[in-house]
Motif scaffolding. Sequence first.
Motif, PDB file in Angstrom:
ATOM      1  N   UNK A  70      -8.079  24.826  11.790  1.00  0.00           N
ATOM      2  CA  UNK A  70      -7.180  25.410  12.791  1.00  0.00           C
ATOM      3  C   UNK A  70      -5.717  25.106  12.466  1.00  0.00           C
ATOM      4  N   UNK A  71      -5.440  23.862  12.095  1.00  0.00           N
ATOM      5  CA  UNK A  71      -4.070  23.491  11.734  1.00  0.00           C
ATOM      6  C   UNK A  71      -3.612  24.284  10.511  1.00  0.00           C
TER       7      UNK A  71
ATOM      8  N   UNK B 248     -10.963  15.168   6.872  1.00  0.00           N
ATOM      9  CA  UNK B 248     -11.126  16.543   6.405  1.00  0.00           C
ATOM     10  C   UNK B 248      -9.748  17.043   6.006  1.00  0.00           C
ATOM     11  N   UNK B 249      -9.705  17.765   4.873  1.00  0.00           N
ATOM     12  CA  UNK B 249      -8.424  18.201   4.330  1.00  0.00           C
ATOM     13  C   UNK B 249      -8.484  19.683   3.973  1.00  0.00           C
ATOM     14  N   UNK B 250      -7.352  20.350   4.204  1.00  0.00           N
ATOM     15  CA  UNK B 250      -7.144  21.695   3.704  1.00  0.00           C
ATOM     16  C   UNK B 250      -5.922  21.633   2.797  1.00  0.00           C
TER      17      UNK B 250
ATOM     18  N   UNK C  64      -0.883  19.620   1.955  1.00  0.00           N
ATOM     19  CA  UNK C  64      -2.144  18.989   2.354  1.00  0.00           C
ATOM     20  C   UNK C  64      -2.117  18.770   3.861  1.00  0.00           C
ATOM     21  N   UNK C  65      -3.185  19.178   4.525  1.00  0.00           N
ATOM     22  CA  UNK C  65      -3.318  18.988   5.966  1.00  0.00           C
ATOM     23  C   UNK C  65      -4.595  18.198   6.203  1.00  0.00           C
TER      24      UNK C  65
ATOM     25  N   UNK D  93       0.522  16.415   7.842  1.00  0.00           N
ATOM     26  CA  UNK D  93       0.689  17.248   6.648  1.00  0.00           C
ATOM     27  C   UNK D  93       1.649  16.591   5.672  1.00  0.00           C
ATOM     28  N   UNK D  94       1.365  16.793   4.389  1.00  0.00           N
ATOM     29  CA  UNK D  94       2.257  16.326   3.331  1.00  0.00           C
ATOM     30  C   UNK D  94       2.632  17.524   2.464  1.00  0.00           C
TER      31      UNK D  94
END
Length: 150
Positions: free
Chosen positions: A95-96, A138-140, A84-85, A59-60
């Motif tokens: 999930x994160x 993949x990013x959330x 950003x994850x 994560x950032x």
Amino acid sequence: MTLTPASAGTGANPPAVASRVVDTTALVVEFLREDPDATAFLGGRASTVLPADKVFPLARVTRVGGAPALAFTVWLDQALYQLDVWADTPVQAADAARCLVQALAERLPGSRPGGVVTAVRITTVAQDIDPEFEPVKHRVRIGVTVTAHP
């Protein structure tokens, strides 16, 4: 930094007021590194700059805006962040992100070393693919506002 009251020099000489500011970014990053649930997903991999040797998920935390909540003081900070994850699969990323949203909303508020978090508001959650990585990750993206003071 010492602030001098407006009444200084008028005969009324109140003591100088020491101004302190809170490093809200440091509070958020340290929380993500130390929270047991966040650590279970990220393994402590939360920072403001991506490491050269990336291990996923990670994560950032980026401050993208915000301001002192009151125009006349910097004592109360209302910081807007993009978190950003990244992960290898969409399920891992989701999930994160769910874990981090819950941790931030439920456990970040309170007194901690460096300051007091008085409010956390999740503003957005969006999932996509980040082509900057090879192979793509993949990013959330999570928008979060954190209100804190010293």
